[in-house]
Design a protein around this motif. Sequence first.
Motif, mmCIF file in Angstrom:
data_model
loop_
_atom_site.group_PDB
_atom_site.id
_atom_site.type_symbol
_atom_site.label_atom_id
_atom_site.label_comp_id
_atom_site.label_asym_id
_atom_site.label_seq_id
_atom_site.Cartn_x
_atom_site.Cartn_y
_atom_site.Cartn_z
ATOM 1 N N ARG A 1 0.802 -1.225 0.000
ATOM 2 C CA ARG A 1 0.000 0.000 0.000
ATOM 3 C C ARG A 1 0.839 1.282 0.000
ATOM 4 N N ALA A 2 2.110 1.191 -0.305
ATOM 5 C CA ALA A 2 3.019 2.340 -0.187
ATOM 6 C C ALA A 2 2.599 3.535 -1.025
ATOM 7 N N ASN A 3 1.937 3.313 -2.149
ATOM 8 C CA ASN A 3 1.598 4.418 -3.047
ATOM 9 C C ASN A 3 0.628 5.424 -2.444
ATOM 10 N N ILE A 4 -0.071 5.040 -1.380
ATOM 11 C CA ILE A 4 -1.044 5.954 -0.778
ATOM 12 C C ILE A 4 -0.370 6.920 0.202
ATOM 13 N N VAL B 1 -10.304 10.080 -0.688
ATOM 14 C CA VAL B 1 -11.270 8.985 -0.750
ATOM 15 C C VAL B 1 -11.121 8.210 -2.054
ATOM 16 N N TYR B 2 -10.948 8.928 -3.150
ATOM 17 C CA TYR B 2 -10.798 8.298 -4.470
ATOM 18 C C TYR B 2 -9.544 7.430 -4.519
ATOM 19 N N PHE B 3 -8.390 8.027 -4.211
ATOM 20 C CA PHE B 3 -7.139 7.278 -4.309
ATOM 21 C C PHE B 3 -6.979 6.293 -3.148
ATOM 22 N N GLY B 4 -7.591 6.615 -2.010
ATOM 23 C CA GLY B 4 -7.558 5.673 -0.898
ATOM 24 C C GLY B 4 -8.234 4.368 -1.256
ATOM 25 N N ARG B 5 -9.411 4.467 -1.845
ATOM 26 C CA ARG B 5 -10.144 3.253 -2.244
ATOM 27 C C ARG B 5 -9.386 2.480 -3.332
ATOM 28 N N ALA B 6 -8.821 3.219 -4.285
ATOM 29 C CA ALA B 6 -8.114 2.573 -5.391
ATOM 30 C C ALA B 6 -6.859 1.854 -4.916
ATOM 31 N N ALA C 1 2.072 2.077 -16.091
ATOM 32 C CA ALA C 1 1.677 3.372 -16.623
ATOM 33 C C ALA C 1 0.235 3.374 -17.117
ATOM 34 N N GLU C 2 -0.194 2.269 -17.730
ATOM 35 C CA GLU C 2 -1.559 2.208 -18.248
ATOM 36 C C GLU C 2 -2.583 2.346 -17.120
ATOM 37 N N TYR C 3 -2.226 1.829 -15.941
ATOM 38 C CA TYR C 3 -3.108 1.941 -14.781
ATOM 39 C C TYR C 3 -3.031 3.339 -14.174
ATOM 40 N N TYR C 4 -1.822 3.793 -13.904
ATOM 41 C CA TYR C 4 -1.633 5.059 -13.192
ATOM 42 C C TYR C 4 -2.188 6.241 -13.988
ATOM 43 N N ILE C 5 -1.957 6.250 -15.286
ATOM 44 C CA ILE C 5 -2.482 7.332 -16.114
ATOM 45 C C ILE C 5 -4.008 7.297 -16.132
ATOM 46 N N ALA C 6 -4.570 6.119 -16.311
ATOM 47 C CA ALA C 6 -6.026 6.004 -16.365
ATOM 48 C C ALA C 6 -6.681 6.400 -15.043
ATOM 49 N N MET C 7 -6.048 6.084 -13.920
ATOM 50 C CA MET C 7 -6.601 6.459 -12.621
ATOM 51 C C MET C 7 -6.596 7.971 -12.440
ATOM 52 N N ASN C 8 -5.585 8.635 -12.957
ATOM 53 C CA ASN C 8 -5.484 10.088 -12.824
ATOM 54 C C ASN C 8 -6.245 10.834 -13.917
ATOM 55 N N TYR C 9 -6.588 10.121 -14.992
ATOM 56 C CA TYR C 9 -7.373 10.686 -16.089
ATOM 57 C C TYR C 9 -8.557 9.762 -16.376
#
Length: 282
Positions: free
Chosen positions: A91-94, A114-119, A247-255
């Motif tokens: 869970r380090a990314n949070i 809340v958004y990134f916490g759940r993800a 990258a495909e995940y991280y970009i999509a989560m932020n966009y």
Amino acid sequence: MKKLLNFLAGLAILTFVGCGHKGAELKAKGDEPKGDVSTYLQGAHMSVDDAKAKLSSGGFEVLNTFESVKDGNTIIFTCPSLKKEAAKPGRANIAVMRLYIDDETKTISLTNPVYFGRAYMQGDYNHATFSAISEKLVKIFPNLTPSKDKMKFEDLAGYHFTIGMPYYEDTEILGEGTNADLLAKLKEYQKGKAIAYELKISDDTTLVGYDIGRGTKRFVSKIGRENAGLLPWPIVVSGGKATMLKAEYYIAMNYPLLGMGQFAGIASIPGDIIKDLNKPFK
């Protein structure tokens, strides 16, 4: 070329099946949101210094400021609650949130805890913890409004862009060795100029914000500078491995509003990012 063709094939499938998720087993419970959750909390423009002062006065620890795009800076910050959650396995990314200040459009944009916490927390998500962090930010920065970027709360934990695209847990291994050696390589490469921040989460885990190549990060302007706060790229050093979210995940989560055509337009970027972030570990 093969990766590019596979990527485009996956996008073609999207035309028929739509975006996917595997979050059925992680439905909202109790007082958790039942509908859409905004990706960002947005407000009126302010200076970097004023924003940093507000964060500090509210009990947040400012790690650094990073120029994510021309005339746009990202303030990376954390707090004890985020670090406590980030210390849990995987869970380090949070550990950090981001405040993006756009001097061109005269706006600010905060990542929604809340958004990134759940993800990022997946089944470990504690709504009381992340809603409390969100409430603190709203108190510090009054009159924030939800962004147009959003996703259904139930879809966040199991999200991926489409068939064949990675989930949160499908990380990319950049290097292997002792944690000390991996961190040393990041600091030694180009004399550490690409390191935006370094946050020790536990004895075995450190989160590092790292700059990608100048040419590579132009993709942000191409798909929307309003979400440029996704940079710098997070690298997790833990358990003898340096890893990054795909990258495909991280970009999509932020966009989350990114369309099929826009994603196809940056099809080479995921591979370019891996090349950039692999360099220190060679």
